[in-house]
Design an enzyme around this catalytic site. Sequence first.
Site, short mmCIF file in Angstrom:
data_model
loop_
_atom_site.label_atom_id
_atom_site.label_comp_id
_atom_site.label_asym_id
_atom_site.label_seq_id
_atom_site.Cartn_x
_atom_site.Cartn_y
_atom_site.Cartn_z
N ASP A 293 0.88 -1.28 -0.23
CA ASP A 293 0.06 0.00 -0.17
C ASP A 293 0.56 1.26 0.04
O ASP A 293 1.77 1.29 0.74
CB ASP A 293 -1.00 -0.07 1.08
CG ASP A 293 -1.81 1.18 1.39
OD1 ASP A 293 -2.75 1.20 0.45
OD2 ASP A 293 -1.69 2.11 2.42
N GLU A 335 0.96 -0.63 -5.13
CA GLU A 335 -0.18 0.28 -5.11
C GLU A 335 0.35 1.50 -5.23
O GLU A 335 0.65 2.30 -4.25
CB GLU A 335 -1.08 0.12 -4.07
CG GLU A 335 -2.21 0.65 -4.13
CD GLU A 335 -2.40 2.21 -3.45
OE1 GLU A 335 -3.29 3.00 -3.92
OE2 GLU A 335 -1.52 2.41 -2.43
C1 OTU Z 1 -4.18 3.92 -0.38
O1 OTU Z 1 -4.78 4.69 -1.12
C2 OTU Z 1 -5.53 2.96 -0.05
O2 OTU Z 1 -5.84 2.30 -1.24
C3 OTU Z 1 -6.67 3.69 0.60
O3 OTU Z 1 -7.89 3.02 0.85
C4 OTU Z 1 -5.92 4.09 1.92
O4 OTU Z 1 -6.90 5.32 2.61
C5 OTU Z 1 -4.48 5.17 1.72
O5 OTU Z 1 -3.52 4.37 1.04
C6 OTU Z 1 -3.73 5.06 3.13
O6 OTU Z 1 -3.42 3.96 3.51
O7 OTU Z 1 -4.06 8.18 -1.59
O8 OTU Z 1 -6.54 8.16 -2.07
O9 OTU Z 1 -0.42 6.19 -5.04
O10 OTU Z 1 -2.97 6.84 -4.19
O11 OTU Z 1 -1.54 4.96 -1.61
C7 OTU Z 1 -5.97 7.12 -1.74
C8 OTU Z 1 -0.90 5.91 -4.06
C9 OTU Z 1 -4.60 7.14 -1.77
C10 OTU Z 1 -1.98 6.51 -3.45
C11 OTU Z 1 -2.54 5.38 -2.40
C12 OTU Z 1 -3.89 5.75 -1.20
#
Ligand code: OTU
Length: 655
Positions: A293, A335
């Site tokens: 993540d 991700e």
């Molecule tokens: C991720 O997303 C997860 O998919 C989210 O559900 C979480 O809230 C977040 O991390 C924190 O753990 O910015 O708008 O480039 O886009 O890490 C979602 C990566 C996010 C980011 C992503 C993030």
Amino acid sequence: MAAFTDARRRARRAWKQSRSRWETKAAAVLDPMSTTRFLARVDRVYADAWCALSRVYGSRTDVVTLIDDLLDVALSAVAVRPRGLQQRDATREIDAEWFLDESMLGYVCYADRFAGDLRGVRDRIDYLRELGVTYLHLMPLLAPRDGPDDGGYAVADHRAVDPRLGSMGDLRDLASALHEHDISLCVDVVVNHTAREHEWARKAMAGDPRYRDYYLVFADRSQADDYERTLPEVFPERAPGNFTWVEEVDGWVWTTFHDYQWDLNWANPAVFGEMLSVMLDLANTGVDIFRLDAVPFLWKRLGTDCQNQPEAHLLLQALRALVFIAAPAVLLKAEAIVPPGELVQYLGGHDLEQRECHLAYHNQLMVMLWSAVATRDAVLPTHALTRMRTPPPQTTWMTYVRCHDDIGWTVTEEDAAAAGVNGFAHREFLVDFFAGDFPGSFARGARFGFNPQTLDARISGSTASLAGIEQALDLHDDDLLSAAVSRLLLLHAVIYGWGGIPLLYMGDEVALRNDHGYLDEAARASDNRWMHRPKMDWEAAECRHTAGTLEFRVFRGLQRLAQSRASVAQLHGHGTTAPLWADNRHVLAWRRRHPRFGSLLGIANLHDSTQSADAQLCGHAALSTPRDVLQLWTATLRDGRIHLPPLSVVWLTDS
Ligand code: OTU
């Protein structure tokens, strides 16, 4: 390049000097065959780890000692790795491209919302098989903090499963049940941050300097301000700013996301060791793929947006090497939802020396598909997707239509200009369109993360609601409903036929609409991403057996896509994808070319009227006797032109 080769030479020398010591160490805990295999894997990737780690940590620590410590973590993990998983390792070391198979198909769900808990998921394996699923991504399942937990992305304990979902034992049982059905298991590892309730954070708050150094804490606000000047905000409405004052540590803690999610200090090699150990424990329960993540945020550099820094990539490269040493059956998935020019880098270098993640989300395809159906126009998507670099060998995209997050409109100025539109205006249009505010819009989404400074906004909403199914049902309009069902299937026909591993998002197979139930839950009400994270409606799912129902049409369509996909060798990961220009702007076309099996042409009519295109796509297609292998819609070939019904797709191959 010379410096790079030199570094590898030094790395090999370092390993040569340590190898016999490691041979003795390994032989003390492993059987002779496992010892040989362990050492062979270190032979294979020691230099990868050394090169990456020395660039990140070389100035503050002795890299050979650091790698020794990390190899200890890896060896301990191998020593307790269950036999069945070691067999999986052996198979996948030989068939390292197992995940590139054209039959691969993913499904993404929350264990609780899909089936109550982990045992419940096991009882639904047959349902997944009906859809052709070979890869199951369960959303965060480790123990989160109490109260708001960002959908499980605020982990309080990496060594325990969320007790509401089950135990580590249940996870192990689920993994082996999935494996028996040829389904690989993917779980989230939240590597960028922990909950403030995590043991490390609690120790930091108790004044332990060792753990304070696990996080990024500034005693002085001006230091935070220096960074803040160039940092964007991820959740401007609910969690403005990137730092949180924490009395207990007497400082400003770096909190990119919510104030209860503390960013880890990856500049501290101890954090690397801890996370590796967490991952290898999980790998030993039978997890096959880690969704890492928020990896773009791992490294901070003053004067930048602190995303996609070279060190973030090096850290992933080092993790890749060490995970391979301990659990070669396991894949890493980045991700990284970042601008299109930054995406492919998470799959590593094209020279196969800098191996990074095996998988990464094709965010640009997702964004461009929604743009395509909103505008009924393929010009911007074709420009934007043409610009994307091909993934390196032995890696592939995860293609998707929707996920649990909002949609951020990564339309670059460059792509917009090429397509003759204004980037800002187009992003604003997409927000208005999918929020349902644009005249004639079919979508029923909602704005997310509006930033009054930049006027940027993202969109929440389920696939069915964004594709027009909710509106059509409300209006009791059968024609609109047919169009919306076709639109939903069209989106999937592109991601299933593009190349890469398609991901089906739970509920989309039975067209679940937005669920506003979250508004009654205090910990969720302020986060409208919950509108597209519904509970599985098993009553609706039963209707998949009843001809004529909405669920039947959507489910059957997706089954057809899965069956067709598994039979099309061009969709194997050795193929490459390139968009093509049709002679009709309402038609999105692409070619999937496999070095041995030839081409597949995907042709999608984005318009709600019949459209035609030159079947040879203006001379670019090399099919002599094109045949639609999908046959989800009835297209006709006449006078060298393919006539596509409204909102339809064909996959043409040579018959
Ligand atoms: C991720 O997303 C997860 O998919 C989210 O559900 C979480 O809230 C977040 O991390 C924190 O753990 O910015 O708008 O480039 O886009 O890490 C979602 C990566 C996010 C980011 C992503 C993030």
